[in-house]
Write a protein that holds these residues in place. Structure first.
Motif, PDB file in Angstrom:
ATOM      1  N   TRP A 113       1.369   1.773   7.569  1.00 19.41           N
ATOM      2  CA  TRP A 113       0.451   2.239   6.526  1.00 19.41           C
ATOM      3  C   TRP A 113       0.729   1.519   5.208  1.00 19.41           C
ATOM      4  O   TRP A 113      -0.182   1.102   4.497  1.00 19.41           O
ATOM      5  CB  TRP A 113       0.583   3.759   6.355  1.00 19.41           C
ATOM      6  CG  TRP A 113      -0.385   4.308   5.354  1.00 19.41           C
ATOM      7  CD1 TRP A 113      -1.686   4.670   5.590  1.00 19.41           C
ATOM      8  CD2 TRP A 113      -0.140   4.546   3.959  1.00 19.41           C
ATOM      9  NE1 TRP A 113      -2.259   5.106   4.425  1.00 19.41           N
ATOM     10  CE2 TRP A 113      -1.339   5.043   3.409  1.00 19.41           C
ATOM     11  CE3 TRP A 113       0.978   4.380   3.133  1.00 19.41           C
ATOM     12  CZ2 TRP A 113      -1.451   5.387   2.062  1.00 19.41           C
ATOM     13  CZ3 TRP A 113       0.862   4.711   1.786  1.00 19.41           C
ATOM     14  CH2 TRP A 113      -0.336   5.209   1.263  1.00 19.41           C
ATOM     15  N   ASN A 114       1.984   1.334   4.868  1.00 15.46           N
ATOM     16  CA  ASN A 114       2.345   0.593   3.659  1.00 15.46           C
ATOM     17  C   ASN A 114       1.719  -0.794   3.668  1.00 15.46           C
ATOM     18  O   ASN A 114       1.131  -1.236   2.684  1.00 15.46           O
ATOM     19  CB  ASN A 114       3.867   0.418   3.572  1.00 15.46           C
ATOM     20  CG  ASN A 114       4.516   1.456   2.690  1.00 15.46           C
ATOM     21  OD1 ASN A 114       4.620   1.284   1.486  1.00 15.46           O
ATOM     22  ND2 ASN A 114       4.922   2.564   3.290  1.00 15.46           N
ATOM     23  N   TYR A 115       1.873  -1.471   4.792  1.00 15.98           N
ATOM     24  CA  TYR A 115       1.395  -2.848   4.873  1.00 15.98           C
ATOM     25  C   TYR A 115      -0.134  -2.904   4.845  1.00 15.98           C
ATOM     26  O   TYR A 115      -0.734  -3.665   4.092  1.00 15.98           O
ATOM     27  CB  TYR A 115       1.921  -3.487   6.162  1.00 15.98           C
ATOM     28  CG  TYR A 115       1.421  -4.891   6.428  1.00 15.98           C
ATOM     29  CD1 TYR A 115       1.696  -5.928   5.544  1.00 15.98           C
ATOM     30  CD2 TYR A 115       0.674  -5.183   7.574  1.00 15.98           C
ATOM     31  CE1 TYR A 115       1.239  -7.217   5.789  1.00 15.98           C
ATOM     32  CE2 TYR A 115       0.220  -6.455   7.826  1.00 15.98           C
ATOM     33  CZ  TYR A 115       0.501  -7.476   6.928  1.00 15.98           C
ATOM     34  OH  TYR A 115       0.046  -8.748   7.167  1.00 15.98           O
ATOM     35  N   LEU A 116      -0.752  -2.040   5.660  1.00 17.12           N
ATOM     36  CA  LEU A 116      -2.199  -2.152   5.848  1.00 17.12           C
ATOM     37  C   LEU A 116      -2.995  -1.528   4.709  1.00 17.12           C
ATOM     38  O   LEU A 116      -4.044  -2.037   4.333  1.00 17.12           O
ATOM     39  CB  LEU A 116      -2.607  -1.496   7.176  1.00 17.12           C
ATOM     40  CG  LEU A 116      -2.096  -2.228   8.420  1.00 17.12           C
ATOM     41  CD1 LEU A 116      -2.262  -1.358   9.658  1.00 17.12           C
ATOM     42  CD2 LEU A 116      -2.837  -3.552   8.593  1.00 17.12           C
ATOM     43  N   VAL A 117      -2.497  -0.448   4.153  1.00 20.67           N
ATOM     44  CA  VAL A 117      -3.288   0.265   3.148  1.00 20.67           C
ATOM     45  C   VAL A 117      -2.779   0.002   1.736  1.00 20.67           C
ATOM     46  O   VAL A 117      -3.562  -0.244   0.822  1.00 20.67           O
ATOM     47  CB  VAL A 117      -3.308   1.782   3.436  1.00 20.67           C
ATOM     48  CG1 VAL A 117      -4.132   2.514   2.385  1.00 20.67           C
ATOM     49  CG2 VAL A 117      -3.864   2.042   4.831  1.00 20.67           C
ATOM     50  N   ALA A 118      -1.469   0.027   1.559  1.00 21.72           N
ATOM     51  CA  ALA A 118      -0.941  -0.071   0.198  1.00 21.72           C
ATOM     52  C   ALA A 118      -0.615  -1.505  -0.211  1.00 21.72           C
ATOM     53  O   ALA A 118      -0.263  -1.755  -1.362  1.00 21.72           O
ATOM     54  CB  ALA A 118       0.303   0.795   0.058  1.00 21.72           C
ATOM     55  N   GLY A 119      -0.730  -2.449   0.729  1.00 24.90           N
ATOM     56  CA  GLY A 119      -0.429  -3.834   0.379  1.00 24.90           C
ATOM     57  C   GLY A 119       1.047  -4.074   0.110  1.00 24.90           C
ATOM     58  O   GLY A 119       1.419  -5.049  -0.537  1.00 24.90           O
ATOM     59  N   CYS A 120       1.895  -3.172   0.589  1.00 25.98           N
ATOM     60  CA  CYS A 120       3.338  -3.290   0.365  1.00 25.98           C
ATOM     61  C   CYS A 120       3.983  -3.631   1.696  1.00 25.98           C
ATOM     62  O   CYS A 120       3.730  -2.996   2.712  1.00 25.98           O
ATOM     63  CB  CYS A 120       3.864  -1.962  -0.177  1.00 25.98           C
ATOM     64  SG  CYS A 120       5.661  -1.849  -0.249  1.00 25.98           S
ATOM     65  N   MET A 121       4.831  -4.643   1.703  1.00 28.40           N
ATOM     66  CA  MET A 121       5.483  -5.018   2.957  1.00 28.40           C
ATOM     67  C   MET A 121       6.689  -4.111   3.159  1.00 28.40           C
ATOM     68  O   MET A 121       7.599  -4.092   2.339  1.00 28.40           O
ATOM     69  CB  MET A 121       5.902  -6.483   2.905  1.00 28.40           C
ATOM     70  CG  MET A 121       4.700  -7.390   2.662  1.00 28.40           C
ATOM     71  SD  MET A 121       5.067  -9.152   2.837  1.00 28.40           S
ATOM     72  CE  MET A 121       4.734  -9.388   4.576  1.00 28.40           C
TER      73      MET A 121
END
Ligand SMILES: *[C@@H]1O[C@H](CO)[C@@H](O)[C@H](O)[C@H]1NC(C)=O
Ligand SMILES: *[C@@H]1O[C@H](CO)[C@@H](O)[C@H](O)[C@H]1NC(C)=O
Ligand SMILES: *[C@@H]1O[C@H](CO)[C@@H](O)[C@H](O)[C@H]1NC(C)=O
Ligand SMILES: *[C@@H]1O[C@H](CO)[C@@H](O)[C@H](O)[C@H]1NC(C)=O
Ligand SMILES: *[C@@H]1O[C@H](CO)[C@@H](O)[C@H](O)[C@H]1NC(C)=O
Ligand SMILES: *[C@@H]1O[C@H](CO)[C@@H](O)[C@H](O)[C@H]1NC(C)=O
Ligand SMILES: *[C@@H]1O[C@H](CO)[C@@H](O)[C@H](O)[C@H]1NC(C)=O
Ligand SMILES: *[C@@H]1O[C@H](CO)[C@@H](O)[C@H](O)[C@H]1NC(C)=O
Length: 904
Positions: free
Chosen positions: A691-699
């Protein structure tokens, strides 16, 4: 007048012949003078390289339209590996294919330097101390289209231009160009792109661009940004230096020095400011100075562009001394190394001469060369992340290079007051890296003890911490976050955000304790050691020691592997509770309060990098964590190489994770290098990581930092020592890749712009301040910035081996007004207020265009010259033909001056 010029030439030949005769072996290449065509030139250079591999190396800088190589022959006593601080010099000739004297002189010069190396002292010294590149032809296609004996260009500039009929000396980006959309390379010729790349990527110091059609040395700037054709100087910040460089050539050239070699032109002392003579938009000379460290001067060598070959020995004799002295000028001024305290080179540092608005930057070996006239100067070096060096007085003498090194200290600038304060108490650290051994530190901190610990840190370090709760657990416990940074209170555009979240599973407690120790460590080391200082100055770090404080209170010390306390107070596994890219199921249909609070928090800050600390295994786990329905096994994200690298950065810095040994409880489970793709290990839907990667743009990675879930307190010191360096190293990865600001052309930040990397189907977006961060591995990337309502912009960006590159972009509004301004000469009424124009209006608009774009547009009155009623606007690259008419009324001299400039 033409005859007189020839007479002069003959006089010179006879006076120079003494020297040639006295040393005949040195210049045997002058026998049977003739021009070499592309194939002959290629063969000769290959032969020179083969016969003299120790001092000659042939390089192709790129290809012409017709796929001919743009050859550059490197000549230096150490072509294998340029000796540190040896300056790089280049000559580029035959950019206009029909201006050929320079081309052949480069062939002679190559042979002269190679043949006389080791025999003639001056040549030996030059080749020993200078890395010389000779490019006889930048426009080999144009040359093949030209004709020996033609003193003027053929009709339509065939031969002058490249195979696509483009004048390469109008094809470079110009400092006065308005903002372009598309890449800086878009629409440019292959020859131009090859040279641009070469110029920018190598640390050239000095350069000569050899032309013909006049005899003069012309120095920057070539352009003033005005719509004038000529006659006003456009001075560069290094004007006096450029004049001297031009004079060095001109005053050693028997024809050039008089300034009246050809019929029409007169040049004081044989030199001229480029724009004073005539304005060139898009020339290579200014590009060198504006976009690289290289100082370039343009030399016009002959009145006749393509003279008969029998004149070549004379041309060599006339130019030889000028050429040698000009190359020797690479050694004028100051050079040296810019290094940090450990002697490591500082790359890309600005070397500043006080009072001169033109900086030189260091090479990737920390070298710089600053051409300067004799005199006294004040200089310093400045680089991002360092304090400016001391200001030093430098004395420059003629004929001698001054050496001046600069040593730089890493800066921890923002909080100087604070550091001085810290410095007063002399600090010593125990083996765990803490001030004053605290016997109470390595214990399990239950909720109230944890809160007390957090408040104590917050109270002790008010300048660099910010403690806040992002929400409450089911049972009403706060979800505390400690922010640690030199600017803890709020996001600073341009400074990336990092987070660690631990104890999401209530009974996996190692991360919870480590984050408490980590905050103490960071606070105690800030302003004391470089590593932590750099980290907190460059990053805003968020530490959430417990995402599941309720589960924690139910779990118990000594639990190796149970599920007691794993879920929250509703017994929901929070790491199955996030929205998932493939599934909505019973575990993530309803968000728990902890999940909701953490999601809102994550979306409220521009997080760039993160890790979710678990335990029960020893591995760094990277996306994706699950598979689409019906699939199983490895499921790689578009950023797989980056994720693998990030996983490695933790695993490799961990005491033992990278060894990939199995945990005692799971003897068959081994992870190569201590990293794994999540789905390959076992599928997790509703996890926080994806979810971080896909939605929040955070790796985000999920890092399992120990084999046991709730080890005894006595194990905690070892866990800390095993993970300490890995925790720091991983945070440092936040500062990798590309970052910058997206703004409109008037400087307004653009939020929500997409930053796309060619070949990677994942993008990040810019934040409120227009700032964005894209972690990428070192290399070249085509990066596109897109924002609704703006024209997108693509450019190739180079990510350095360490750290990040700043890449700021101004996007042009995609509306009629801006479009018209950018492409349609600002005639906005064309699109905004469509209407028919009266004759008077038509006249005014067309005349206006001629004034503004006189190099391509001529407002002419049909073919009759007389009628004032039939008018047309001619848009052409053949400017000279119209200039004759346009200026006829105001005097022939000026117009011929303009013409000869335009075609040389
Ligand atoms: C080039 O020379 C430098 C020292 O001047 C050395 O450190 C470097 O390893 C050399 N590189 C190669 C490729 O030989
Ligand atoms: C040129 O370099 C060579 C080899 O390093 C050296 O033997 C020679 O003395 C140098 N010559 C001059 C003139 O600097
Ligand atoms: C030169 O470098 C200094 C220090 O980095 C910088 O402040 C200054 O703006 C630079 N000047 C120019 C003309 O780029
Ligand atoms: C500059 O640094 C180089 C390399 O460290 C060293 O060899 C040289 O002696 C230094 N020169 C001066 C003037 O400090
Ligand atoms: C801190 O102390 C050291 C040695 O005691 C000193 O060299 C250094 O300049 C001090 N730093 C600051 C920022 O005052
Ligand atoms: C943290 O410290 C600051 C400054 O001392 C204080 O204003 C703030 O209330 C503290 N925060 C908490 C949560 O105690
Ligand atoms: C840092 O904290 C001290 C008190 O501990 C305070 O006096 C000082 O003004 C603060 N400095 C900054 C830059 O906020
Ligand atoms: C970027 O795009 C240009 C034009 O398509 C291409 O020539 C170049 O190789 C690309 N660069 C990279 C690093 O992919």
């Amino acid at each position: 007048m033409y005859l007189k010029a020839i007479f002069l030439v003959l006089v010179i030949v006879s006076s120079e012949s003494h020297r040639i005769r006295s040393n005949p072996a040195d210049e045997s290449f002058l026998n049977n003078p003739r021009y070499l065509n592309y194939d002959e030139l290629t063969n000769l250079f290959k032969q020179l390289e083969a016969e003299h591999p120790e001092i000659a190396k042939l390089r192709s800088v790129g290809k012409s339209v017709k796929n001919r190589d743009l050859w550059a022959l490197e000549i230096n006593s150490n072509v294998a590996n340029r000796t540190l601080l040896t300056p790089m010099f280049k000559f580029v000739a035959n950019m206009h294919g029909d201006e050929t004297v320079g081309r052949q002189l480069m062939v002679y010069l190559a042979q002269y330097l190679i043949d006389n190396y080791g025999k003639d002292e001056r040549v030996t010294k030059l080749v020993n101390s200078t890395d010389i590149y000779l490019m006889p032809s930048m426009n080999p296609d144009g040359y093949e289209n030209s004709e020996e004996g033609m003193c003027e260009s053929k009709p339509g500039y065939t031969g002058r231009e490249n195979e696509n009929s483009k004048d390469l000396n109008r094809d470079f980006p110009d400092q006065f160009d308005s903002v372009r959309t598309g890449t800086i390379l878009a629409g440019r010729q292959p020859e131009t792109i090859a040279l641009m790349t070469w110029i920018i990527s190598r640390p050239f110091v000095l350069s000569g661009n050899l032309h013909g059609g006049a005899v003069v040395a012309s120095y920057p700037f070539d352009d003033s940004g005005s719509k004038r054709q000529c006659c006003r100087e456009s001075k560069s910040p290094d004007d006096a230096l450029f004049k001297k460089l031009a004079l060095t050539y001109a005053q050693n050239h028997p024809l050039m020095k008089g300034g009246r070699a050809c019929r029409t032109d007169q040049f004081d002392q044989g030199i001229t400011n480029g724009a004073f003579w005539y304005e060139v938009r898009g020339g290579m000379q200014d590009f060198n100075y504006v976009h690289s460290n290289c100082f370039e001067v343009t030399f016009e060598l002959s009145c006749c562009k393509f003279p008969k070959a029998e004149t070549l020995p004379t041309e060599w004799a006339n130019n030889k001394e000028s050429i040698l002295q000009f190359i020797e000028a690479s050694h004028w001024g100051v050079k040296g190394l810019v290094t940090d305290r450990n002697g490591e080179p500082v790359l890309d540092a600005d070397v500043v001469v006080v009072g001169v608005r033109h900086n030189i930057t260091t090479s990737n070996r920390g070298e710089y060369w600053r051409l300067l006239l004799p005199g006294e100067y004040e200089m310093y070096a400045a680089a991002y992340g360092f304090q400016p060096s001391k200001l030093v007085k430098v004395v420059v003498e003629a004929d001698r290079t001054t050496i001046q090194n600069f040593s730089m200290e890493r800066s921890s600038a923002e909080k100087d007051d604070y550091k001085i304060l810290l410095n007063q108490t002399q600090r010593t650290f125990d083996v765990y890296g803490f001030l004053s051994s605290d016997s109470d530190l390595f214990k399990h901190h239950h909720y109230h003890e944890m809160v007390e610990f957090l408040k104590e840190i917050n109270d002790s370090y008010p300048n660099i911490t910010h403690l806040h709760s992002v929400g409450k657990s089911v049972q009403g416990r706060d979800l505390w976050v400690m922010v640690i940074s030199s600017t803890p209170m709020k996001h600073t555009p341009g400074k990336p955000e990092f987070k660690y979240i631990a104890n999401m599973h209530g009974n996996e407690i190692v991360g919870r304790e480590l984050l408490l120790y980590l905050m103490k460590y960071l606070c105690e080391h800030y302003g004391v050691d470089d590593r932590v200082t750099r980290l907190l100055d460059g990053t805003r770090i968020h530490l959430m020691p417990s995402m599941n404080p309720d589960g924690y209170e139910r779990s118990h010390e000594g639990d190796d592997s149970s599920a007691v306390g794993r879920g929250n107070a509703n017994n929901v596994d929070l790491n199955r509770n996030f929205p998932d890219q493939y599934y909505i199921n019973e575990f993530n249909r309803a968000l728990q309060p902890e999940t909701k609070a953490v999601m809102d928090w994550i979306l409220s800050e521009p997080f760039v990098l993160s890790a979710n600390l678990h335990n029960g295994a020893l591995v760094a786990n990277y996306p994706y964590d699950d598979n689409p329905p019906g699939q199983a096994g490895e499921n790689l994200s578009p950023d797989d190489v980056v994720f693998k690298f990030l996983a490695h950065s933790y695993s490799d810095a961990h005491k033992s994770m990278h060894q990939g040994a199995a945990c005692p409880l799971f003897p068959d489970e081994r992870f190569q290098d201590g990293i794994t793709n999540g789905a390959k290990w076992y599928s997790v839907s509703g996890g926080m990581q994806d979810w971080n990667y896909l939605v929040a743009g955070c790796m985000e990675l999920t890092i399992e930092i120990g084999c046991y879930k709730y080890p005894y307190a006595k194990e905690l010191p070892r866990y800390w020592l095993d993970n300490r360096d890995a925790l720091l190293t991983y945070m440092e990865q936040t500062n990798r890749g590309i970052r910058g600001f997206v703004r409109s052309t008037i400087g307004q930040p653009i939020e929500g712009a997409k930053i796309l990397v060619a070949g990677v189907s994942h993008y990040v977006k810019s934040h409120k301040g227009g700032d964005y961060y894209r972690i990428l591995l070192p290399g070249r990337y085509n990066v596109t910035i897109e924002a609704p309502g703006y024209e997108s912009y693509t450019n190739e960006v180079v990510v350095p081996r360490e750290g990040s590159v700043d890449y700021n972009v101004s996007l042009m509004k995609d509306d009629p007004m801006h479009w018209a301004d950018g492409y349609d000469f600002g005639i906005t009424e064309n699109v905004l207020r469509p209407k028919y124009h009266s004759n008077a209006e038509v006249y005014e608009i067309l005349a206006g265009m001629e004034n503004r774009f006189s190099d391509v547009a001529a407002f002419q009155s049909g073919d009759d010259f007389v009628s004032m009623t039939v008018r047309s606007l001619k848009i052409t690259h053949e400017v000279s033909s119209f200039l004759v008419w346009g200026f006829e009324g105001s005097g022939w001299v000026r117009s011929s001056q303009v013409i000869s400039r335009q075609v040389s």
